[in-house]
Scaffold this motif. Sequence first.
Motif, PDB file in Angstrom:
ATOM      1  N   CYS A 126     -13.224  24.757  -1.482  1.00 35.40           N
ATOM      2  CA  CYS A 126     -13.232  23.350  -1.091  1.00 35.40           C
ATOM      3  C   CYS A 126     -14.689  22.912  -0.962  1.00 35.40           C
ATOM      4  N   GLY A 127     -14.901  21.619  -0.980  1.00 32.54           N
ATOM      5  CA  GLY A 127     -16.280  21.120  -0.972  1.00 32.54           C
ATOM      6  C   GLY A 127     -16.571  20.212   0.196  1.00 32.54           C
ATOM      7  N   HIS A 128     -17.817  19.795   0.310  1.00 31.44           N
ATOM      8  CA  HIS A 128     -18.228  18.797   1.294  1.00 31.44           C
ATOM      9  C   HIS A 128     -19.348  17.974   0.677  1.00 31.44           C
ATOM     10  N   LYS A 129     -19.582  16.805   1.221  1.00 31.42           N
ATOM     11  CA  LYS A 129     -20.609  15.922   0.661  1.00 31.42           C
ATOM     12  C   LYS A 129     -21.422  15.279   1.762  1.00 31.42           C
ATOM     13  N   ASN A 130     -22.728  15.536   1.771  1.00 34.96           N
ATOM     14  CA  ASN A 130     -23.644  14.827   2.660  1.00 34.96           C
ATOM     15  C   ASN A 130     -23.861  13.440   2.066  1.00 34.96           C
ATOM     16  N   THR A 131     -23.076  12.485   2.493  1.00 39.55           N
ATOM     17  CA  THR A 131     -23.054  11.183   1.825  1.00 39.55           C
ATOM     18  C   THR A 131     -24.329  10.366   2.000  1.00 39.55           C
ATOM     19  N   VAL A 132     -25.206  10.787   2.905  1.00 39.99           N
ATOM     20  CA  VAL A 132     -26.447  10.029   3.086  1.00 39.99           C
ATOM     21  C   VAL A 132     -27.419  10.247   1.925  1.00 39.99           C
ATOM     22  N   GLU A 133     -27.199  11.310   1.153  1.00 38.46           N
ATOM     23  CA  GLU A 133     -28.108  11.631   0.060  1.00 38.46           C
ATOM     24  C   GLU A 133     -27.495  11.239  -1.273  1.00 38.46           C
ATOM     25  N   THR A 134     -28.345  11.055  -2.288  1.00 38.97           N
ATOM     26  CA  THR A 134     -27.900  10.565  -3.592  1.00 38.97           C
ATOM     27  C   THR A 134     -28.453  11.447  -4.707  1.00 38.97           C
ATOM     28  N   ASP A 135     -28.483  12.756  -4.479  1.00 36.85           N
ATOM     29  CA  ASP A 135     -29.023  13.645  -5.512  1.00 36.85           C
ATOM     30  C   ASP A 135     -28.033  14.703  -5.992  1.00 36.85           C
ATOM     31  N   HIS A 136     -26.774  14.618  -5.560  1.00 45.68           N
ATOM     32  CA  HIS A 136     -25.813  15.658  -5.944  1.00 45.68           C
ATOM     33  C   HIS A 136     -25.447  15.555  -7.418  1.00 45.68           C
ATOM     34  N   GLU A 137     -25.184  14.358  -7.870  1.00 45.13           N
ATOM     35  CA  GLU A 137     -24.811  14.131  -9.263  1.00 45.13           C
ATOM     36  C   GLU A 137     -25.964  14.499 -10.195  1.00 45.13           C
ATOM     37  N   THR A 138     -27.147  14.062  -9.849  1.00 39.28           N
ATOM     38  CA  THR A 138     -28.309  14.339 -10.708  1.00 39.28           C
ATOM     39  C   THR A 138     -28.677  15.812 -10.679  1.00 39.28           C
ATOM     40  N   SER A 139     -28.491  16.470  -9.534  1.00 41.22           N
ATOM     41  CA  SER A 139     -28.788  17.905  -9.438  1.00 41.22           C
ATOM     42  C   SER A 139     -27.861  18.709 -10.330  1.00 41.22           C
ATOM     43  N   LEU A 140     -26.582  18.318 -10.398  1.00 41.10           N
ATOM     44  CA  LEU A 140     -25.634  19.056 -11.232  1.00 41.10           C
ATOM     45  C   LEU A 140     -25.965  18.897 -12.712  1.00 41.10           C
ATOM     46  N   VAL A 141     -26.297  17.696 -13.134  1.00 37.67           N
ATOM     47  CA  VAL A 141     -26.680  17.491 -14.534  1.00 37.67           C
ATOM     48  C   VAL A 141     -27.906  18.343 -14.869  1.00 37.67           C
ATOM     49  N   GLN A 142     -28.890  18.356 -13.979  1.00 45.08           N
ATOM     50  CA  GLN A 142     -30.086  19.161 -14.213  1.00 45.08           C
ATOM     51  C   GLN A 142     -29.760  20.649 -14.261  1.00 45.08           C
ATOM     52  N   ALA A 143     -28.853  21.087 -13.389  1.00 48.84           N
ATOM     53  CA  ALA A 143     -28.476  22.502 -13.357  1.00 48.84           C
ATOM     54  C   ALA A 143     -27.771  22.915 -14.647  1.00 48.84           C
ATOM     55  N   VAL A 144     -26.915  22.050 -15.174  1.00 50.54           N
ATOM     56  CA  VAL A 144     -26.249  22.337 -16.450  1.00 50.54           C
ATOM     57  C   VAL A 144     -27.295  22.464 -17.560  1.00 50.54           C
ATOM     58  N   TYR A 145     -28.257  21.571 -17.561  1.00 50.29           N
ATOM     59  CA  TYR A 145     -29.323  21.621 -18.568  1.00 50.29           C
ATOM     60  C   TYR A 145     -30.090  22.946 -18.491  1.00 50.29           C
ATOM     61  N   LYS A 146     -30.455  23.343 -17.290  1.00 51.42           N
ATOM     62  CA  LYS A 146     -31.208  24.594 -17.121  1.00 51.42           C
ATOM     63  C   LYS A 146     -30.362  25.795 -17.513  1.00 51.42           C
ATOM     64  N   TYR A 147     -29.069  25.737 -17.183  1.00 52.70           N
ATOM     65  CA  TYR A 147     -28.157  26.823 -17.551  1.00 52.70           C
ATOM     66  C   TYR A 147     -28.106  26.984 -19.071  1.00 52.70           C
ATOM     67  N   ILE A 148     -27.968  25.878 -19.791  1.00 51.19           N
ATOM     68  CA  ILE A 148     -27.874  25.949 -21.246  1.00 51.19           C
ATOM     69  C   ILE A 148     -29.202  26.347 -21.870  1.00 51.19           C
ATOM     70  N   GLN A 149     -30.306  25.878 -21.281  1.00 50.37           N
ATOM     71  CA  GLN A 149     -31.625  26.293 -21.763  1.00 50.37           C
ATOM     72  C   GLN A 149     -31.817  27.797 -21.601  1.00 50.37           C
ATOM     73  N   ALA A 150     -31.313  28.338 -20.493  1.00 51.21           N
ATOM     74  CA  ALA A 150     -31.500  29.763 -20.208  1.00 51.21           C
ATOM     75  C   ALA A 150     -30.557  30.656 -21.012  1.00 51.21           C
ATOM     76  N   THR A 151     -29.349  30.164 -21.297  1.00 48.01           N
ATOM     77  CA  THR A 151     -28.327  31.017 -21.924  1.00 48.01           C
ATOM     78  C   THR A 151     -28.016  30.651 -23.370  1.00 48.01           C
ATOM     79  N   GLY A 152     -28.322  29.425 -23.774  1.00 55.66           N
ATOM     80  CA  GLY A 152     -27.978  28.973 -25.113  1.00 55.66           C
ATOM     81  C   GLY A 152     -26.504  28.635 -25.294  1.00 55.66           C
ATOM     82  N   ASN A 153     -25.763  28.613 -24.210  1.00 58.72           N
ATOM     83  CA  ASN A 153     -24.319  28.401 -24.271  1.00 58.72           C
ATOM     84  C   ASN A 153     -23.977  26.912 -24.339  1.00 58.72           C
ATOM     85  N   THR A 154     -24.175  26.300 -25.507  1.00 58.09           N
ATOM     86  CA  THR A 154     -23.876  24.881 -25.671  1.00 58.09           C
ATOM     87  C   THR A 154     -22.360  24.618 -25.679  1.00 58.09           C
ATOM     88  N   GLU A 155     -21.571  25.656 -25.923  1.00 55.04           N
ATOM     89  CA  GLU A 155     -20.116  25.489 -25.925  1.00 55.04           C
ATOM     90  C   GLU A 155     -19.592  25.091 -24.543  1.00 55.04           C
TER      91      GLU A 155
END
Length: 430
Positions: A126-155
């Motif tokens: 289950c999850g939780h959200k610190n609603t006062v902040e606005t960086d969760h969505e952008t952090s996830l997109v950045q993390a996906v980018y770094k993951y694909i850069q590191a692994t090459g797993n574009t699939e």
Amino acid sequence: MKKCTSFLLGLFLLGCTHQKENQELAHRILENQDFREVKKQALEVVKTGFNAGDGYGEVWIRDYNTFIELSAEVFDAKELEKNLLVFFRLQGEDGNIVDGFIPKKKAENVEGGYIYIYSDLEPDYCGHKNTVETDHETSLVQAVYKYIQATGNTEFLQKKVGQSTVAQRMEQAIQFLLDYRWSKEHGLIYGATTADWGDVQHTHPWGVYITEDTHYCVDIYDNAMLLIALDNMMKLLPETKDKWQEIRNTTAENTMATLWNAENQKFIPHVYLEESPYPDDFNENEIYYHGGTAVAIEAGLLNKEQIEVSLNKMVANVKASGAGSIGLTLYPPYPDWAFENKGMYSYGYQNGGDWTWFGGRMIQQLVKNGFVEEAYEQLLPMTQRVVKNDGFYEWYTVDNRPEGSGTFRGSAGVLYKVILLLEEWAESKK
């Protein structure tokens, strides 16, 4: 002719001197024993899991984003993918991304605290959200980018989560910010009043949830994170560029027009959607945000001259405060009365604490922008205290005492990366 010859000779000698200095710096970097020890310890720390550090039960996206590349050094790509998928499975119908997730069984034993978020798509967490902040969505997109850069797993981008692919869900996450966290007046995303990149708002004894007393504002950290996420997404999904490029460019322009104080060469802490929560005799604009400035540089908002001015201001702030490194969150700190959360006293936690987690990101940008010697100098206090204290502490007091988790993976991640950047530069100068 003689003048021309003398000029060319001067250039040649200057070039030789510069080359020699680079070689000497490269030697110091490659022979630094603390760097080797920090890299070794970072790998050992990240092997032990994905939560933010000891004392945290959750995996937080804003943290995971800063050590997923380090995790890729020791974990199979499928393990990293599992964590990213949890965030997408817990994604709200409106596109929002949770702040962190925790096993359901552990959440059942937690009294008070977070209001947990559940989804039929996610059986185990289950999850939780610190609603006062606005960086969760952008952090996830950045993390996906770094993951694909590191692994090459574009699939991974085409993997289905419910009825949508990961690629579609990334766009839905950014769209959430435009639909529900967008100031039409400023053309920027907004959040609650926090200290720089922090997730504790000025009002309420805890301060992690939006309340009727919340004062909304636009700030540099959230919008710089959006710019980085948009750049990352367009690289991963070039077919979406027509949709997002104009939004990216306009956001960058609005960020500098609204938040950059050209006279003082710094970012304005907050531009409020309505009124400031602080009294008229308190000049909030005197405060310099170290973390948000570092992320703004990563987003490409400042030129080389502005980066140099920013670094000089950070170094001056460290000297004036007595702090240990440019990881100093902000300076001067907010007064003790500015935040209801008792941990946000002057020079406490996010209100003037010294965080390698963000200081390391500033140093990464120094290397990338050609300030290599300055990066080396500013890194030394950070690596020295890791070795001295035998751990990657969450933050340090103004007199350089370690506080919080001693296995803070975000700190390990940013330090590991900056050392790699310096070593790559040094190898090229041998």
